[in-house]
Design a protein around this motif. Structure first.
Motif, short mmCIF file in Angstrom:
data_model
loop_
_atom_site.label_atom_id
_atom_site.label_comp_id
_atom_site.label_asym_id
_atom_site.label_seq_id
_atom_site.Cartn_x
_atom_site.Cartn_y
_atom_site.Cartn_z
N GLU A 233 0.86 -1.19 0.00
CA GLU A 233 0.00 0.00 0.00
C GLU A 233 0.89 1.24 0.00
OE1 GLU A 233 -2.37 -0.95 3.57
OE2 GLU A 233 -4.07 -1.16 2.20
N PRO A 234 1.54 1.53 -1.11
CA PRO A 234 2.55 2.59 -1.12
C PRO A 234 1.99 3.99 -0.83
CG PRO A 234 2.06 1.83 -3.35
CD PRO A 234 1.41 0.87 -2.41
N LYS A 235 0.78 4.29 -1.30
CA LYS A 235 0.24 5.64 -1.10
C LYS A 235 -0.04 5.92 0.37
CE LYS A 235 -1.78 6.03 -5.72
NZ LYS A 235 -3.03 6.23 -6.51
N VAL A 236 -0.55 4.93 1.08
CA VAL A 236 -0.84 5.09 2.50
C VAL A 236 0.46 5.26 3.28
CG1 VAL A 236 -1.88 4.01 4.53
CG2 VAL A 236 -2.97 3.76 2.28
N LEU A 237 1.45 4.43 2.96
CA LEU A 237 2.75 4.52 3.62
C LEU A 237 3.39 5.87 3.34
CD1 LEU A 237 5.23 3.31 5.07
CD2 LEU A 237 5.89 2.30 2.88
N TRP A 238 3.32 6.32 2.10
CA TRP A 238 3.94 7.59 1.71
C TRP A 238 3.40 8.76 2.53
CZ3 TRP A 238 7.97 9.67 -0.28
CH2 TRP A 238 7.93 10.98 -0.77
N ASN A 281 7.35 21.00 1.18
CA ASN A 281 7.35 20.61 -0.23
C ASN A 281 6.70 19.26 -0.46
OD1 ASN A 281 8.78 22.97 -0.75
ND2 ASN A 281 10.78 21.96 -0.64
N PHE A 282 6.21 18.66 0.62
CA PHE A 282 5.67 17.29 0.51
C PHE A 282 4.41 17.27 -0.35
CE2 PHE A 282 3.20 13.63 1.85
CZ PHE A 282 4.16 12.63 1.90
N SER A 283 4.37 16.33 -1.27
CA SER A 283 3.17 16.09 -2.06
C SER A 283 2.50 14.81 -1.55
CB SER A 283 3.51 15.92 -3.54
OG SER A 283 2.38 15.50 -4.26
N PRO A 284 1.23 14.89 -1.14
CA PRO A 284 0.55 13.69 -0.61
C PRO A 284 0.46 12.56 -1.62
CG PRO A 284 -0.67 15.67 -0.07
CD PRO A 284 0.37 16.08 -1.05
N GLU A 285 0.56 12.88 -2.88
CA GLU A 285 0.51 11.85 -3.93
C GLU A 285 1.91 11.37 -4.25
OE1 GLU A 285 -2.31 10.52 -4.87
OE2 GLU A 285 -3.27 11.94 -3.48
#
Length: 287
Positions: A233-238, A281-285
């Protein structure tokens, strides 16, 4: 010290080899011989020590899939002795890090974090850490601002199922293979005495702030994203890394102020801008 006066000659006699000191952690003295590494844990005091610490590290290595590197564990004069095979490599440096090593680390951490542990990340623990760092860094306006921002993300992290984590994958614990070495992994994570259940994102945050950042912030971010993409689940981890990476920088500054105050000013100058840039600068995606 007893380690060098009495134990070291005994080990050299037992294994018929000369031992030379390696850079060790706070818990143990480390020596290398012909194809072997010896970690000598002093008798237990307030921290895990002696044979308990040596056995704990051996068990953690085995759990992490590194049991083939363990040779033996025993006690000598109340000291715990952990003997492992010597990895043909050296500590992480940007010059020696390559795509093969990145791929090895990515595969390793995905496998490691697939080992599920009981419990979830505690909300109160996260709040306590922010309160602690906010108190230690009370006179730094940027730190206070960052603590306030991170409070907004506690709910994104609290309740995360825990996995088996190394919990200290900084550059001194990441070894890279010598180019001429054969039949060994491109990289090896060492020093497993602190391994515990935790959020995998915290492991990756420490890997980022303590190891990958040596590549430069842009390359570190690209390497981190590459690793995260390999997870189920890469998006959740990110998204959880938006909390953990800045928090880890805050932890480092807290550590310097409380443990090594002479290095605190330099640590703030180095780490505070990196923490702020990562968060702002973090992008949630995940790119």
């Amino acid at each position: 010290m007893l380690c060098e006066v009495e134990i070291l000659p005994a080990l050299e006699a037992r294994y018929q080899m000369a031992l030379t000191p390696l850079v060790g952690g706070a818990e143990a003295r480390t020596f290398a011989g012909d194809g072997l590494v010896f970690k000598i844990y002093p008798p237990q005091t307030t921290e895990p020590g002696g044979i308990y610490a040596a056995r704990l590290e051996a068990l953690n290595m085995t759990k992490a899939g590194l049991g083939e590197w363990v040779v033996e564990v025993y006690t000598f004069n109340q000291h715990g002795i952990l003997v492992t095979k010597r990895y043909p490599g050296a500590n992480f440096t940007p010059e020696r890090f390559n795509q093969a090593a990145l791929e090895e680390l990515a595969r390793f951490f995905v496998r490691l974090h697939a080992i599920r542990e009981p419990g979830v990340v505690s909300r109160s623990r996260l709040q306590d850490r922010l309160n602690q760092f906010g108190g230690t860094l009370h006179d730094l306006p940027e730190a206070q601002q960052l603590v306030g921002w991170l409070r907004q993300h506690i709910e994104e992290v609290a309740g995360t199922p825990q996995a088996f984590c190394h919990r200290d994958p900084h550059a001194a614990n990441i070894l890279l293979k010598h180019p001429e070495a054969q039949d060994v992994p491109e990289a090896l994570v060492v020093d497993w005495v602190r391994a515990q259940p935790d959020d995998p994102a915290r492991d990756l945050a420490i890997l980022t702030t303590g190891t990958l950042v040596l590549l430069g912030e842009e390359k570190a971010l690209a390497a981190l994203q590459h690793i995260v993409r390999g997870y189920p689940e890469p998006k959740v981890l990110w998204r959880r890394l938006r909390f953990w990476v800045p928090l880890t920088y805050l932890h480092d500054m807290h550590w310097f102020r409380t443990k090594e105050p002479t290095g605190f000013e330099a640590a703030v100058a180095d780490k505070m801008p990196k923490a702020l840039r990562f968060y702002q600068n973090f992008s949630p995606e995940l790119a």
